[in-house]
Design an enzyme around this catalytic site. Structure first.
Site, mmCIF file in Angstrom:
data_model
loop_
_atom_site.group_PDB
_atom_site.id
_atom_site.type_symbol
_atom_site.label_atom_id
_atom_site.label_comp_id
_atom_site.label_asym_id
_atom_site.label_seq_id
_atom_site.Cartn_x
_atom_site.Cartn_y
_atom_site.Cartn_z
ATOM 1 C CE LYS A 231 -4.221 -2.058 1.405
ATOM 2 N NZ LYS A 231 -5.445 -2.341 2.456
ATOM 3 N NE ARG A 266 -7.509 -8.806 0.522
ATOM 4 C CZ ARG A 266 -7.046 -7.712 -0.433
ATOM 5 N NH1 ARG A 266 -5.986 -6.875 -0.274
ATOM 6 N NH2 ARG A 266 -7.705 -7.733 -1.608
HETATM 7 N N1 HH2 Z 1 -7.280 -4.187 0.970
HETATM 8 C C1 HH2 Z 1 -7.634 -4.143 -0.291
HETATM 9 C C2 HH2 Z 1 -8.667 -5.017 -0.606
HETATM 10 N N2 HH2 Z 1 -9.432 -5.755 0.272
HETATM 11 N N3 HH2 Z 1 -9.966 -6.399 2.433
HETATM 12 C C3 HH2 Z 1 -9.334 -6.528 3.652
HETATM 13 N N4 HH2 Z 1 -10.202 -7.303 4.528
HETATM 14 N N5 HH2 Z 1 -8.464 -5.691 4.197
HETATM 15 C C4 HH2 Z 1 -7.572 -4.878 3.136
HETATM 16 O O1 HH2 Z 1 -6.810 -4.405 3.735
HETATM 17 C C5 HH2 Z 1 -8.041 -4.865 2.019
HETATM 18 C C6 HH2 Z 1 -9.063 -5.457 1.401
HETATM 19 C C7 HH2 Z 1 -6.876 -3.322 -1.299
HETATM 20 O O2 HH2 Z 1 -5.878 -4.006 -1.872
HETATM 21 P P1 HH2 Z 1 -5.810 -4.449 -3.148
HETATM 22 O O3 HH2 Z 1 -6.851 -5.743 -3.327
HETATM 23 O O4 HH2 Z 1 -4.545 -5.174 -3.537
HETATM 24 O O5 HH2 Z 1 -5.912 -3.422 -4.192
HETATM 25 P P2 HH2 Z 1 -7.487 -3.140 -5.048
HETATM 26 O O6 HH2 Z 1 -8.521 -2.712 -3.880
HETATM 27 O O7 HH2 Z 1 -6.922 -1.812 -5.868
HETATM 28 O O8 HH2 Z 1 -8.000 -4.174 -5.843
#
Ligand code: HH2
Length: 296
Positions: A231, A266
């Site tokens: 992040k 995660r």
């Molecule tokens: N962060 C993201 C998405 N889902 N779920 C939980 N429980 N906790 C988190 O911190 C979290 C999450 C964002 O990250 P990412 O999936 O890599 O990116 P994007 O939302 O752009 O797909």
């Protein structure tokens, strides 16, 4: 001897839900079947590539594969349920067939319902039931684990001047209130997992304060999930502009949270975290053995 990871070593749902008591570290590998996720958008949109990536994460020791069909990055637009379902249709049954414990990263009840029908076992709702309250009833009906995450505002606007008086107290009160809402909707409390939502309506200062006080959330009595992976705040702390190169900073955030009571992580980079947790867990076991011997 090289360690061999296999599905038999992966945590069961009971072990995941008990991880706050046992101290077992649980690794949730991220699989974004989206064209626009912040660090891997577009890479895994083709089902065959997504399935291959999930298999690779399982081979590296992932306990859970978290599949998302909508990016929640700052500024992102909403993806309607039918479009999310279309992105998931081929991938989910293949992952279930490969023996993965799949969680569905969605805020929408129809998507969660579809995913559970296609073999997913966990709902990961970054809106904690506020976007589509029906999702709580879906979790209750399937008796499945449910991740309730804190977010200030909506992805579209959440990074525009987020402000708190006391970020730890406010996030904790929010999670306690969402646990109550889930229970009121029929979800068993022992199926719930909480997440302070790193990066969701938080400045660098807010993220650091939450990390430094992760232990404040243990009194909620539920496993704590954290998602620092790649992040922006890791980039701000390290000066690393390329999201895919933020693995070491991500591991530091995970290990520090592990030491403060979080147990579910995660991440995009599964192998490095599995290795880091193996060492941290061995040190912890050694400490426990020494203290048993001392008190004999
Ligand atoms: N962060 C993201 C998405 N889902 N779920 C939980 N429980 N906790 C988190 O911190 C979290 C999450 C964002 O990250 P990412 O999936 O890599 O990116 P994007 O939302 O752009 O797909």
């Amino acid at each position: 001897m090289a360690p061999q990871y296999n599905a038999a070593m992966a945590a069961s749902l009971d072990e995941i839900l008990n991880s706050h008591r046992s101290g077992r570290g649980v690794v949730m590998g991220i699989l974004n079947v989206t064209p626009d996720s912040f660090s891997d958008g577009g890479r895994f949109i083709a089902p065959a590539v997504a399935i291959e990536q999930a298999r690779a994460m399982l081979a590296q020791g992932a306990d859970i594969i978290d599949v998302g069909a909508e990016s929640t990055r700052p500024g992102s637009d909403r993806v309607p349920a039918p479009q999310q379902i279309e992105r998931l249709r081929e991938v989910l049954p293949a992952l279930a067939a490969a023996g993965a414990v799949v969680s569905i990263d969605t805020t929408l009840a129809p998507v969660a319902e579809f995913a559970l029908g296609a073999g997913a076992k966990i709902i990961n709702d970054v809106a904690a039931g506020r976007d589509d309250p029906e999702i709580l009833a879906v979790a209750a009906g399937h008796r499945c684990p449910l991740v309730l995450m804190h977010m200030l505002g909506q992805p579209r606007t959440m990074q525009k001047n987020p402000a708190y008086t006391d970020v730890v107290a406010e996030v904790k009160a929010f999670l306690a209130e969402r646990l109550d809402a889930a229970v009121a909707a029929g979800v068993a409390i022992d199926r719930c997992i909480v997440d302070p939502g790193l990066g969701f309506g938080k400045t660098l200062e807010h993220n650091l304060t939450l990390l430094a006080h992760m232990d404040a959330f243990t009194s909620l009595g539920r496993p704590i999930l954290v998602g620092p992976s790649r992040k922006r705040f890791i980039g701000e702390l390290t000066g690393e502009p390329a999201a895919q190169a933020r693995v070491h900073g991500t591991i530091a955030a995970c290990l520090d949270s592990f030491a403060r009571g979080a147990t579910i992580f995660r991440v995009h980079d599964v192998g490095p975290l599995v290795q880091a947790l193996a060492v941290a867990s061995a040190i912890r076991r050694q400490l426990a053995m020494r203290s048993v011997e001392k008190h004999r």
